[in-house]
Design a protein around this motif. Structure first.
Motif, PDB file in Angstrom:
ATOM      1  N   PRO A  86       0.821  -1.225   0.000  1.00  0.00           N
ATOM      2  CA  PRO A  86       0.000   0.000   0.000  1.00  0.00           C
ATOM      3  C   PRO A  86       0.851   1.269   0.000  1.00  0.00           C
ATOM      4  O   PRO A  86       1.856   1.357   0.711  1.00  0.00           O
ATOM      5  CB  PRO A  86      -0.790  -0.114   1.316  1.00  0.00           C
ATOM      6  N   GLY A  87       0.450   2.215  -0.818  1.00  0.00           N
ATOM      7  CA  GLY A  87       1.080   3.538  -0.813  1.00  0.00           C
ATOM      8  C   GLY A  87       2.375   3.670  -1.587  1.00  0.00           C
ATOM      9  O   GLY A  87       2.983   4.749  -1.591  1.00  0.00           O
ATOM     10  N   VAL A  88       2.806   2.603  -2.283  1.00  0.00           N
ATOM     11  CA  VAL A  88       4.101   2.644  -2.977  1.00  0.00           C
ATOM     12  C   VAL A  88       4.131   3.721  -4.065  1.00  0.00           C
ATOM     13  O   VAL A  88       5.029   4.563  -4.102  1.00  0.00           O
ATOM     14  CB  VAL A  88       4.452   1.264  -3.579  1.00  0.00           C
ATOM     15  N   GLU A  89       3.158   3.685  -4.961  1.00  0.00           N
ATOM     16  CA  GLU A  89       3.175   4.637  -6.081  1.00  0.00           C
ATOM     17  C   GLU A  89       3.091   6.077  -5.584  1.00  0.00           C
ATOM     18  O   GLU A  89       3.848   6.946  -6.041  1.00  0.00           O
ATOM     19  CB  GLU A  89       2.029   4.350  -7.058  1.00  0.00           C
ATOM     20  N   LYS A  90       2.205   6.327  -4.640  1.00  0.00           N
ATOM     21  CA  LYS A  90       2.053   7.687  -4.101  1.00  0.00           C
ATOM     22  C   LYS A  90       3.349   8.157  -3.443  1.00  0.00           C
ATOM     23  O   LYS A  90       3.773   9.304  -3.617  1.00  0.00           O
ATOM     24  CB  LYS A  90       0.912   7.731  -3.086  1.00  0.00           C
ATOM     25  N   CYS A  91       4.007   7.265  -2.714  1.00  0.00           N
ATOM     26  CA  CYS A  91       5.267   7.597  -2.045  1.00  0.00           C
ATOM     27  C   CYS A  91       6.343   8.000  -3.052  1.00  0.00           C
ATOM     28  O   CYS A  91       7.008   9.031  -2.895  1.00  0.00           O
ATOM     29  CB  CYS A  91       5.735   6.399  -1.218  1.00  0.00           C
ATOM     30  N   ILE A  92       6.494   7.188  -4.091  1.00  0.00           N
ATOM     31  CA  ILE A  92       7.546   7.464  -5.079  1.00  0.00           C
ATOM     32  C   ILE A  92       7.237   8.755  -5.834  1.00  0.00           C
ATOM     33  O   ILE A  92       8.129   9.568  -6.100  1.00  0.00           O
ATOM     34  CB  ILE A  92       7.733   6.273  -6.033  1.00  0.00           C
ATOM     35  N   ARG A  93       5.965   8.972  -6.156  1.00  0.00           N
ATOM     36  CA  ARG A  93       5.588  10.219  -6.843  1.00  0.00           C
ATOM     37  C   ARG A  93       5.883  11.435  -5.956  1.00  0.00           C
ATOM     38  O   ARG A  93       6.372  12.463  -6.431  1.00  0.00           O
ATOM     39  CB  ARG A  93       4.105  10.196  -7.237  1.00  0.00           C
ATOM     40  N   THR A  94       5.612  11.296  -4.673  1.00  0.00           N
ATOM     41  CA  THR A  94       5.888  12.390  -3.726  1.00  0.00           C
ATOM     42  C   THR A  94       7.381  12.687  -3.676  1.00  0.00           C
ATOM     43  O   THR A  94       7.802  13.858  -3.709  1.00  0.00           O
ATOM     44  CB  THR A  94       5.378  12.017  -2.313  1.00  0.00           C
ATOM     45  N   LYS A  96       9.596  12.084  -5.989  1.00  0.00           N
ATOM     46  CA  LYS A  96       9.993  12.705  -7.264  1.00  0.00           C
ATOM     47  C   LYS A  96       9.650  14.197  -7.250  1.00  0.00           C
ATOM     48  O   LYS A  96      10.458  15.032  -7.677  1.00  0.00           O
ATOM     49  CB  LYS A  96       9.278  12.024  -8.436  1.00  0.00           C
ATOM     50  N   GLU A  97       8.454  14.504  -6.752  1.00  0.00           N
ATOM     51  CA  GLU A  97       8.020  15.912  -6.694  1.00  0.00           C
ATOM     52  C   GLU A  97       8.914  16.728  -5.765  1.00  0.00           C
ATOM     53  O   GLU A  97       9.099  17.934  -5.963  1.00  0.00           O
ATOM     54  CB  GLU A  97       6.564  15.984  -6.218  1.00  0.00           C
ATOM     55  N   GLN A  98       9.467  16.067  -4.750  1.00  0.00           N
ATOM     56  CA  GLN A  98      10.354  16.745  -3.803  1.00  0.00           C
ATOM     57  C   GLN A  98      11.786  16.844  -4.330  1.00  0.00           C
ATOM     58  O   GLN A  98      12.656  17.383  -3.652  1.00  0.00           O
ATOM     59  CB  GLN A  98      10.327  16.006  -2.461  1.00  0.00           C
ATOM     60  N   GLY A  99      12.013  16.326  -5.541  1.00  0.00           N
ATOM     61  CA  GLY A  99      13.312  16.486  -6.182  1.00  0.00           C
ATOM     62  C   GLY A  99      14.308  15.363  -5.989  1.00  0.00           C
ATOM     63  O   GLY A  99      15.475  15.489  -6.380  1.00  0.00           O
ATOM     64  N   TYR A 100      13.877  14.254  -5.406  1.00  0.00           N
ATOM     65  CA  TYR A 100      14.789  13.122  -5.216  1.00  0.00           C
ATOM     66  C   TYR A 100      15.033  12.387  -6.531  1.00  0.00           C
ATOM     67  O   TYR A 100      14.147  12.287  -7.383  1.00  0.00           O
ATOM     68  CB  TYR A 100      14.212  12.119  -4.211  1.00  0.00           C
ATOM     69  N   ARG A 101      16.221  11.872  -6.673  1.00  0.00           N
ATOM     70  CA  ARG A 101      16.552  10.944  -7.761  1.00  0.00           C
ATOM     71  C   ARG A 101      16.158   9.555  -7.265  1.00  0.00           C
ATOM     72  O   ARG A 101      16.494   9.170  -6.148  1.00  0.00           O
ATOM     73  CB  ARG A 101      18.045  11.005  -8.071  1.00  0.00           C
ATOM     74  N   ILE A 102      15.453   8.774  -8.084  1.00  0.00           N
ATOM     75  CA  ILE A 102      14.933   7.482  -7.648  1.00  0.00           C
ATOM     76  C   ILE A 102      15.558   6.349  -8.453  1.00  0.00           C
ATOM     77  O   ILE A 102      15.507   6.336  -9.688  1.00  0.00           O
ATOM     78  CB  ILE A 102      13.394   7.409  -7.819  1.00  0.00           C
ATOM     79  N   GLY A 103      16.156   5.408  -7.752  1.00  0.00           N
ATOM     80  CA  GLY A 103      16.753   4.247  -8.412  1.00  0.00           C
ATOM     81  C   GLY A 103      16.303   2.962  -7.755  1.00  0.00           C
ATOM     82  O   GLY A 103      15.677   2.963  -6.696  1.00  0.00           O
ATOM     83  N   PRO A 124       8.354   4.367 -15.275  1.00  0.00           N
ATOM     84  CA  PRO A 124       8.800   5.722 -15.638  1.00  0.00           C
ATOM     85  C   PRO A 124       9.196   6.593 -14.444  1.00  0.00           C
ATOM     86  O   PRO A 124       9.844   7.634 -14.634  1.00  0.00           O
ATOM     87  CB  PRO A 124       7.568   6.314 -16.349  1.00  0.00           C
ATOM     88  N   LEU A 125       8.813   6.200 -13.232  1.00  0.00           N
ATOM     89  CA  LEU A 125       9.176   6.986 -12.051  1.00  0.00           C
ATOM     90  C   LEU A 125      10.629   6.774 -11.633  1.00  0.00           C
ATOM     91  O   LEU A 125      11.157   7.525 -10.816  1.00  0.00           O
ATOM     92  CB  LEU A 125       8.260   6.623 -10.869  1.00  0.00           C
ATOM     93  N   SER A 204       5.398   2.154   7.162  1.00  0.00           N
ATOM     94  CA  SER A 204       4.521   2.216   5.988  1.00  0.00           C
ATOM     95  C   SER A 204       5.145   3.137   4.946  1.00  0.00           C
ATOM     96  O   SER A 204       5.944   4.014   5.286  1.00  0.00           O
ATOM     97  CB  SER A 204       3.133   2.737   6.367  1.00  0.00           C
ATOM     98  N   MET A 205       4.761   2.959   3.698  1.00  0.00           N
ATOM     99  CA  MET A 205       5.287   3.805   2.634  1.00  0.00           C
ATOM    100  C   MET A 205       4.852   5.260   2.804  1.00  0.00           C
ATOM    101  O   MET A 205       5.556   6.174   2.388  1.00  0.00           O
ATOM    102  CB  MET A 205       4.841   3.272   1.269  1.00  0.00           C
ATOM    103  N   GLU A 206       3.702   5.460   3.432  1.00  0.00           N
ATOM    104  CA  GLU A 206       3.219   6.828   3.659  1.00  0.00           C
ATOM    105  C   GLU A 206       4.184   7.615   4.543  1.00  0.00           C
ATOM    106  O   GLU A 206       4.309   8.836   4.414  1.00  0.00           O
ATOM    107  CB  GLU A 206       1.830   6.803   4.319  1.00  0.00           C
ATOM    108  N   GLU A 207       4.880   6.919   5.445  1.00  0.00           N
ATOM    109  CA  GLU A 207       5.794   7.565   6.383  1.00  0.00           C
ATOM    110  C   GLU A 207       7.122   7.975   5.756  1.00  0.00           C
ATOM    111  O   GLU A 207       7.817   8.847   6.267  1.00  0.00           O
ATOM    112  CB  GLU A 207       6.136   6.616   7.547  1.00  0.00           C
ATOM    113  N   LEU A 208       7.478   7.303   4.662  1.00  0.00           N
ATOM    114  CA  LEU A 208       8.844   7.414   4.140  1.00  0.00           C
ATOM    115  C   LEU A 208       9.287   8.832   3.775  1.00  0.00           C
ATOM    116  O   LEU A 208      10.365   9.266   4.201  1.00  0.00           O
ATOM    117  CB  LEU A 208       9.030   6.459   2.963  1.00  0.00           C
ATOM    118  N   PRO A 209       8.517   9.591   2.987  1.00  0.00           N
ATOM    119  CA  PRO A 209       8.987  10.944   2.628  1.00  0.00           C
ATOM    120  C   PRO A 209       9.311  11.806   3.847  1.00  0.00           C
ATOM    121  O   PRO A 209      10.321  12.520   3.876  1.00  0.00           O
ATOM    122  CB  PRO A 209       7.831  11.522   1.818  1.00  0.00           C
ATOM    123  N   GLY A 210       8.464  11.718   4.878  1.00  0.00           N
ATOM    124  CA  GLY A 210       8.705  12.503   6.099  1.00  0.00           C
ATOM    125  C   GLY A 210       9.954  12.054   6.833  1.00  0.00           C
ATOM    126  O   GLY A 210      10.713  12.889   7.339  1.00  0.00           O
TER     127      GLY A 210
END
Length: 214
Positions: A86-94, A96-103, A124-125, A204-210
């Protein structure tokens, strides 16, 4: 820290169904019956050949052969017997929007990683996907991370963070001097990962960006 590297199995996807069915398929080929499928969760994370050697006493040559048998079922059926957490796609999109490089840095074959990410519509993310090679020349987590650093040689390792779910991720990151943040919902031992010095544990993935901002 501006570069986030994700493990795949147990971090972004629950791949247990496909992996366990493919291990059972392989063991059956060799006349081995395994009534306790819970034992097969040990196959999730490390290189497959190592697991066949360690848990079933296969020789190095037989383990290599077993991996080919495993892939007979995996490449056609098992690869998609998985689900995104749960929340994987939203987390990665967030991120990306915050400027992180994702690998991605996974011990699963690179081609398989891309097929799975494409299946879920999130390929594509990712700025790059690094995985193992089919011939076994690159399959340990440390070898995967070395390839990441080779491809992204312009990025200091101090800017990288690996997100993983097992000690294979933690130890690989430690060997290369990369920060590692653990997730608690995968297949690893959270207590063991904490004791090994991960920079944090995400529930949870929701927690990760924070958590990464901290």
């Amino acid at each position: 820290m501006n570069t986030i590297l994700f493990d795949l199995d147990g971090t972004l996807i629950d791949s247990s169904e496909g992996i366990i069915k493919c291990v059972l398929y392989t063991l059956d080929f060799y006349g081995i019956k395994e009534p306790d499928t819970a034992k097969l969760y040990r196959f999730i994370g490390p290189p497959l050949s190592e697991s066949f050697e360690r848990y079933y006493g296969f020789s190095h040559e037989k383990a290599y052969e077993a991996v080919q048998k495993y892939r007979e079922r995996y490449n056609t059926t098992g690869i998609f017997e998985c689900k995104l957490y749960p929340g994987v796609e939203k987390c990665i999109r967030t991120l990306k929007e915050q400027g992180y490089r994702i690998g991605m840095a996974s011990s699963k074959p690179e081609v398989s990683c891309k097929r799975i990410l494409e299946h879920f519509g999130i390929l594509p993310l990712f700025d790059d996907v690094v995985g193992a090679t089919f011939d076994g020349t690159r399959d340990k987590k440390s070898e995967i991370l070395k390839e990441v650093m080779h491809r992204w040689s312009h990025i200091p390792k101090s800017e990288m963070c690996l997100i993983g779910d097992t000690m294979f991720d933690v130890n690989g990151a430690k060997e290369l001097g990369i920060a590692c943040l653990a997730v608690s919902f995968g297949f690893g031992d959270v207590k063991e990962m904490k004791e090994a010095g991960v920079i944090g544990v995400c529930d949870s993935m929701e927690e990760l960006p924070g958590m990464l901002k901290k």
